[in-house]
Design a protein around this motif. Structure first.
Motif, PDB file in Angstrom:
ATOM      1  N   GLU A   4      57.569 -75.472  16.363  1.00 46.56           N
ATOM      2  CA  GLU A   4      56.419 -75.501  17.268  1.00 46.56           C
ATOM      3  C   GLU A   4      55.994 -76.944  17.569  1.00 46.56           C
ATOM      4  N   ILE A   5      55.959 -77.770  16.534  1.00 45.04           N
ATOM      5  CA  ILE A   5      55.599 -79.181  16.713  1.00 45.04           C
ATOM      6  C   ILE A   5      56.629 -79.874  17.603  1.00 45.04           C
ATOM      7  N   ARG A   6      57.897 -79.631  17.335  1.00 46.75           N
ATOM      8  CA  ARG A   6      58.970 -80.246  18.115  1.00 46.75           C
ATOM      9  C   ARG A   6      58.884 -79.843  19.590  1.00 46.75           C
TER      10      ARG A   6
ATOM     11  N   LYS B  50      52.665 -83.497   8.755  1.00 46.41           N
ATOM     12  CA  LYS B  50      53.687 -83.334   9.792  1.00 46.41           C
ATOM     13  C   LYS B  50      53.070 -83.472  11.177  1.00 46.41           C
ATOM     14  N   ILE B  51      51.910 -82.868  11.348  1.00 46.74           N
ATOM     15  CA  ILE B  51      51.223 -82.934  12.639  1.00 46.74           C
ATOM     16  C   ILE B  51      50.820 -84.373  12.945  1.00 46.74           C
TER      17      ILE B  51
ATOM     18  N   LEU C 262      48.158 -80.328  19.200  1.00 48.42           N
ATOM     19  CA  LEU C 262      48.528 -80.542  17.799  1.00 48.42           C
ATOM     20  C   LEU C 262      47.289 -80.564  16.899  1.00 48.42           C
TER      21      LEU C 262
ATOM     22  N   ASP D 249      46.127 -78.093  13.735  1.00 46.06           N
ATOM     23  CA  ASP D 249      45.644 -78.595  12.450  1.00 46.06           C
ATOM     24  C   ASP D 249      44.294 -77.968  12.096  1.00 46.06           C
TER      25      ASP D 249
ATOM     26  N   ALA E 114      53.761 -86.358  13.997  1.00 46.53           N
ATOM     27  CA  ALA E 114      54.135 -86.008  15.372  1.00 46.53           C
ATOM     28  C   ALA E 114      53.214 -86.711  16.360  1.00 46.53           C
TER      29      ALA E 114
ATOM     30  N   ASP F 201      57.570 -76.440  12.198  1.00 47.93           N
ATOM     31  CA  ASP F 201      58.353 -77.596  12.641  1.00 47.93           C
ATOM     32  C   ASP F 201      58.874 -77.396  14.058  1.00 47.93           C
TER      33      ASP F 201
END
Length: 87
Positions: A6-8, A54-55, A25, A29, A58, A4
């Protein structure tokens, strides 16, 4: 959670283009799915799928059209497996 964060971080990069964020991103995946093997159990597969969602969410934030298409494809696959299971 590490993923989370890392995505943010990727979403919030100001100097990165939308394409670069999306590509990064999607690479995350792809790496997750590549690390699955024939010996992976259902829990591991379920976790990778949850991370994919989640990805894709985002990606929807930074690139709504691509994110929508990715999420729709994932949902379509889920529905297909439910229909096939009932038959």
């Amino acid at each position: 959670m590490q993923i989370d964060e890392e995505i943010r971080k990727i979403i919030n990069y100001k100097t990165w283009s939308v394409k670069r964020k999306t590509d990064t991103l999607l690479k995350m995946d792809a790496d997750n799915y590549t690390n699955l093997g024939t010996d992976s159990n259902k829990t591991e597969k379920k976790n990778v799928k949850a991370i994919s969602r989640k990805i894709y969410r985002a990606i929807s934030i930074i690139n709504p059209l691509d994110g929508y298409i990715l999420e729709a494809h994932m949902n379509e696959k889920d529905l297909t497996s439910l229909v096939n299971a009932k038959n």
